[in-house]
Design an enzyme around this catalytic site. Structure first.
Site: not given
Ligand code: NAD
Length: 252
Positions: A134, A147
């Site tokens: 990401s 995350y």
């Protein structure tokens, strides 16, 4: 069809980015193995669309389920560690079970699938490991502590295995999308509204797209096309890289 004869396992491929990657690899002739949750009927339709693909509903946060899936899935030439979840919360309120879930799925599951897939890749002298990281593997945003930790972790894990496997014809790379409109993004909007005190439109325009210089969501198919490229023989020296597909977000 440069992937004919190759078997590709894509985790979290019943929706979103993983499904787009599975479609792209199948489009180049790979035999695809699906993993992920979802409606049985919808999964049956996807399996048919993808040439009678196998599907494993393994919960990848459970190591015994990962081991069972890897034992039954056959020798894997292309491993795409893509399954992931998000949870948005200030760190002091971050639920412990959510922290454990995010780390277990986004990071630890990739360790388990990788350690189990690597022996066959080494024996064949060819393999591709692609990890969906990401933009949050490179930069952080507030309220996403688990995350961001998991995605920075997978980036480091990828570099390590890239070095370990480099002389065996196996490459390992990350693809790091910015915001792609999938269920994962849709699902985090209510918590982001709460954490930041914003409306839905403000979250979309002032949080999600604010750093994406193109001001456009990435399309899952764009990520799929890059994954297919990384499987080409011309990409044999693309190793240990972390490819941004984020409209320029992390260029700043
Ligand atoms: P998604 O919610 O559409 O897909 C997630 C997939 O993971 C689904 O197939 C789901 O069934 C599966 N899954 C969830 N929990 C699982 C579990 N315990 N075991 C096995 N499978 C499980 O989300 P997405 O946006 O396509 O996300 C895919 C990956 O892309 C994730 O790793 C995510 O962090 C990453 N990513 C997404 C974006 C984005 O903007 N959507 C941006 C950067 C990175």
């Amino acid at each position: 069809m440069f992937l004919e004869g190759k078997r590709a396992l894509v985790t979290g491929s019943t929706s979103g980015i993983g499904l787009a990657i599975a479609r792209a690899l199948h489009g180049e002739g790979a035999q695809v193995v699906l993993n992920g949750f979802g409606d049985e009927g919808e999964i049956a339709t996807l399996r048919e669309e993808l040439g009678g693909a196998a599907h494993f509903g393994a919960d990848l946060t459970d190591v015994s389920e990962v081991e069972e899936m890897m034992a039954d899935a056959g020798e894997i030439d292309i491993l795409v560690n893509n399954a992931g979840v998000q949870h948005v919360s200030p760190v002091e309120d971050f639920p412990i079970d959510k922290w454990n879930l995010v780390i277990a799925l986004n990071l630890t599951a990739a360790f388990h699938t990788t350690r189990l897939a690597v022996p066959a890749m080494k024996a064949k002298g060819w393999g591709r490991i692609i990890n969906t990281a990401s933009a949050h593997s490179k930069v952080a945003s507030p309220f996403k502590s688990a995350y961001n930790a998991s995605k920075h972790g997978i980036a480091g894990f990828t570099k390590t295995i890239a070095l370990e496997l480099a002389e065996h014809g196996v490459t390992a790379n990350c693809i790091s999308p910015g915001y792609v409109w999938t269920r994962l993004i849709e699902g985090q909007i209510p918590d982001t509204m709460k954490a930041r005190g914003l409306s839905r439109e403000e979250v979309i325009n002032d949080v999600l797209l604010v750093k994406q210089a193109t001001k456009k969501f990435v399309q899952p198919e764009e990520v799929g096309a890059l994954a297919a490229f990384l499987c080409r023989d011309e990409a044999q020296n693309v190793n240990g890289a972390n490819w941004s597909v984020d409209g320029g977000w992390t260029a700043e």
